[in-house]
Design an enzyme around this catalytic site. Structure first.
Site, PDB file in Angstrom:
ATOM      1  N   SER A 109       0.873  -1.187   0.000  1.00 32.29           N
ATOM      2  CA  SER A 109       0.000   0.000   0.000  1.00 32.29           C
ATOM      3  C   SER A 109       0.901   1.225   0.000  1.00 32.29           C
ATOM      4  CB  SER A 109      -0.851  -0.013   1.278  1.00 32.29           C
ATOM      5  OG  SER A 109      -1.425   1.255   1.522  1.00 32.29           O
TER       6      SER A 109
ATOM      7  N   TYR B 113      -1.658  -1.069  10.712  1.00 31.10           N
ATOM      8  CA  TYR B 113      -1.851  -1.352   9.281  1.00 31.10           C
ATOM      9  C   TYR B 113      -0.651  -0.845   8.473  1.00 31.10           C
ATOM     10  CZ  TYR B 113      -3.690  -1.325   4.545  1.00 31.10           C
ATOM     11  OH  TYR B 113      -3.851  -1.535   3.198  1.00 31.10           O
TER      12      TYR B 113
HETATM   13  N1  LIG Z   1      -8.809  -0.570  -0.871  1.00 32.16           N
HETATM   14  C1  LIG Z   1      -7.774   0.191  -0.548  1.00 32.16           C
HETATM   15  O1  LIG Z   1      -7.915   1.409  -0.346  1.00 32.16           O
HETATM   16  C2  LIG Z   1      -6.396  -0.435  -0.470  1.00 32.16           C
HETATM   17  C3  LIG Z   1      -5.288   0.416  -0.592  1.00 32.16           C
HETATM   18  C4  LIG Z   1      -4.014  -0.134  -0.520  1.00 32.16           C
HETATM   19  C5  LIG Z   1      -3.859  -1.495  -0.322  1.00 32.16           C
HETATM   20  N2  LIG Z   1      -4.957  -2.289  -0.192  1.00 32.16           N
HETATM   21  C6  LIG Z   1      -4.723  -3.717   0.056  1.00 32.16           C
HETATM   22  O2  LIG Z   1      -5.330  -4.465  -0.982  1.00 32.16           O
HETATM   23  C7  LIG Z   1      -5.665  -5.761  -0.507  1.00 32.16           C
HETATM   24  C8  LIG Z   1      -7.083  -6.105  -0.947  1.00 32.16           C
HETATM   25  O3  LIG Z   1      -7.986  -5.256  -0.282  1.00 32.16           O
HETATM   26  P1  LIG Z   1      -9.330  -4.707  -0.943  1.00 32.16           P
HETATM   27  O4  LIG Z   1      -9.158  -3.251  -1.085  1.00 32.16           O
HETATM   28  O5  LIG Z   1      -9.715  -5.514  -2.110  1.00 32.16           O
HETATM   29  O6  LIG Z   1     -10.319  -4.934   0.291  1.00 32.16           O
HETATM   30  P2  LIG Z   1     -11.625  -5.835   0.462  1.00 32.16           P
HETATM   31  O7  LIG Z   1     -12.603  -5.534  -0.625  1.00 32.16           O
HETATM   32  O8  LIG Z   1     -12.056  -5.615   1.875  1.00 32.16           O
HETATM   33  O9  LIG Z   1     -11.082  -7.320   0.274  1.00 32.16           O
HETATM   34  C9  LIG Z   1     -10.313  -7.961   1.261  1.00 32.16           C
HETATM   35  C10 LIG Z   1     -10.273  -9.458   0.986  1.00 32.16           C
HETATM   36  O10 LIG Z   1      -9.516 -10.083   2.038  1.00 32.16           O
HETATM   37  C11 LIG Z   1     -10.259 -11.192   2.519  1.00 32.16           C
HETATM   38  N3  LIG Z   1     -10.006 -11.455   3.931  1.00 32.16           N
HETATM   39  C12 LIG Z   1     -10.196 -10.594   4.972  1.00 32.16           C
HETATM   40  N4  LIG Z   1      -9.951 -11.224   6.136  1.00 32.16           N
HETATM   41  C13 LIG Z   1      -9.612 -12.505   5.812  1.00 32.16           C
HETATM   42  C14 LIG Z   1      -9.270 -13.647   6.587  1.00 32.16           C
HETATM   43  N5  LIG Z   1      -9.238 -13.614   7.933  1.00 32.16           N
HETATM   44  N6  LIG Z   1      -8.984 -14.819   5.946  1.00 32.16           N
HETATM   45  C15 LIG Z   1      -9.035 -14.872   4.590  1.00 32.16           C
HETATM   46  N7  LIG Z   1      -9.357 -13.820   3.808  1.00 32.16           N
HETATM   47  C16 LIG Z   1      -9.644 -12.656   4.420  1.00 32.16           C
HETATM   48  C17 LIG Z   1     -11.713 -10.787   2.314  1.00 32.16           C
HETATM   49  O11 LIG Z   1     -12.528 -11.959   2.202  1.00 32.16           O
HETATM   50  P3  LIG Z   1     -13.496 -12.547   3.346  1.00 32.16           P
HETATM   51  O12 LIG Z   1     -14.054 -11.387   4.120  1.00 32.16           O
HETATM   52  O13 LIG Z   1     -14.521 -13.297   2.560  1.00 32.16           O
HETATM   53  O14 LIG Z   1     -12.630 -13.442   4.156  1.00 32.16           O
HETATM   54  C18 LIG Z   1     -11.641 -10.081   0.972  1.00 32.16           C
HETATM   55  O15 LIG Z   1     -11.732 -11.025  -0.072  1.00 32.16           O
HETATM   56  C19 LIG Z   1      -5.451  -5.732   1.006  1.00 32.16           C
HETATM   57  O16 LIG Z   1      -4.237  -6.353   1.329  1.00 32.16           O
HETATM   58  C20 LIG Z   1      -5.380  -4.247   1.317  1.00 32.16           C
HETATM   59  O17 LIG Z   1      -4.606  -3.983   2.462  1.00 32.16           O
HETATM   60  C21 LIG Z   1      -6.207  -1.796  -0.280  1.00 32.16           C
END
Ligand SMILES: NC(=O)c1ccc[n+]([C@@H]2O[C@H](COP(=O)([O-])OP(=O)(O)OC[C@H]3O[C@@H](n4cnc5c(N)ncnc54)[C@H](OP(=O)(O)O)[C@@H]3O)[C@@H](O)[C@H]2O)c1
Length: 266
Positions: A152, A165
């Site tokens: 990130s 985080y």
């Molecule tokens: N969105 C942003 O602003 C942003 C910015 C920078 C980096 N990121 C990074 O991008 C990545 C993806 O995030 P996203 O933005 O797509 O968020 P998201 O829509 O909340 O997706 C997160 C995913 O992680 C899974 N997850 C959460 N807890 C889990 C657990 N205990 N075991 C297995 N799976 C789990 C969730 O599935 P379930 O709930 O079904 O388990 C979901 O599929 C993350 O690493 C995040 O830190 C996001």
């Protein structure tokens, strides 16, 4: 148009966090490129619906493995499951992750530990378990194997009110860059993806709202694809020019200025 130098056709990609947001985007992109998939997250029904959709669109064979990756033995279970199904993995996308907003002193310690288990430990354990297979694929078939870890822009400076985080993502970036260097002779493509805010469920899970200027999932996926298609995939990718400027500024500005700016960003 540049030639696709990342070609996972005929290999299998494991995508964690495939039930939502970026994970769904990566699943579509890998399926479009001809890979079979292993979809991991807790919400089984979402993974199954995605598997059906990808089978219809691309003829993809997907294996759904519902798992809570914060559970102590989860990664060992996942690896045993892959082994018992004889699934050799050519691409690993360590995408599952979540954030927590609030002053550290006020946050739930169990949630912070779970965050570290998912963002740091599960990613590290899974990388260690699957890396030999990824390297073997890269050696056998040039351009067929990749390791993509979701960091990130929070990795580039401390972020007050999101301290754990940001520290977890600084780990992901540092770790991935070292693995990139160590595996250079093998041809494995190793990439830490550093988006800023993205329109996903991330903000709601963290306890916030998505800012208007957030990136789309499509933008992050197409930038990742372009980086993987480069002859020399760089160790990190910052998505968005504004985010690139902010990440660069964080390295050279005085820490008080950096902390003040970062504390206002969510
Ligand atoms: N969105 C942003 O602003 C942003 C910015 C920078 C980096 N990121 C990074 O991008 C990545 C993806 O995030 P996203 O933005 O797509 O968020 P998201 O829509 O909340 O997706 C997160 C995913 O992680 C899974 N997850 C959460 N807890 C889990 C657990 N205990 N075991 C297995 N799976 C789990 C969730 O599935 P379930 O709930 O079904 O388990 C979901 O599929 C993350 O690493 C995040 O830190 C996001």
């Amino acid at each position: 148009m540049s030639r696709a130098l990342y070609n996972p056709r005929g290999t299998t990609a494991v995508i964690t966090g495939a039930s939502s947001g970026l994970g769904v985007g990566y699943a579509h992109e890998l399926a479009r490129r001809g890979a079979d998939l292993v979809l991991v997250a807790r919400r089984q029904e979402r993974l199954e619906a995605l598997a059906v959709d990808l089978a219809e669109r691309f003829g993809t064979v997907s294996t759904v493995i519902p798992l809570d990756l914060t559970a102590p033995d989860a990664v060992a279970e996942l690896v045993a499951d892959l082994t018992s199904r004889s699934i050799p993995v050519g691409t690993l996308i360590n995408n599952a992750g979540f954030g927590t907003i609030g002053d550290f002193v006020d946050t739930d310690p169990e949630r912070q530990v779970a965050q570290l288990r998912l963002n740091v430990l599960a990613l590290t354990e899974l990388t260690h378990a699957l890396l030999p297979g990824l390297i073997a694929t890269a050696t056998r078939q040039s351009g067929a194997a990749a390791l993509v870890n979701l960091a990130s822009t929070a990795a580039f400076q401390p972020v007050p009110h999101m301290s754990v985080y940001a520290a977890s993502k600084a780990y992901v970036l540092s770790f991935t860059e070292s693995v990139w260097f160590e595996t250079r002779p093998t041809g494995l493509k190793v990439l830490a993806v550093c988006p800023g805010f993205v329109h996903t469920e991330f903000a709601a899970v963290a306890g916030s709202t998505v800012p208007k200027r957030a990136l789309t999932v499509e933008r992050v996926i197409s930038s990742t694809s372009a980086a993987l298609d480069r002859p020399r995939t760089p160790p990190k990718l910052i998505v968005g020019s504004r985010n690139t400027v902010l990440a660069g500024a964080a390295v050279i500005a005085p820490i008080r200025v950096v902390l003040t700016a970062a504390s206002r960003r969510h």
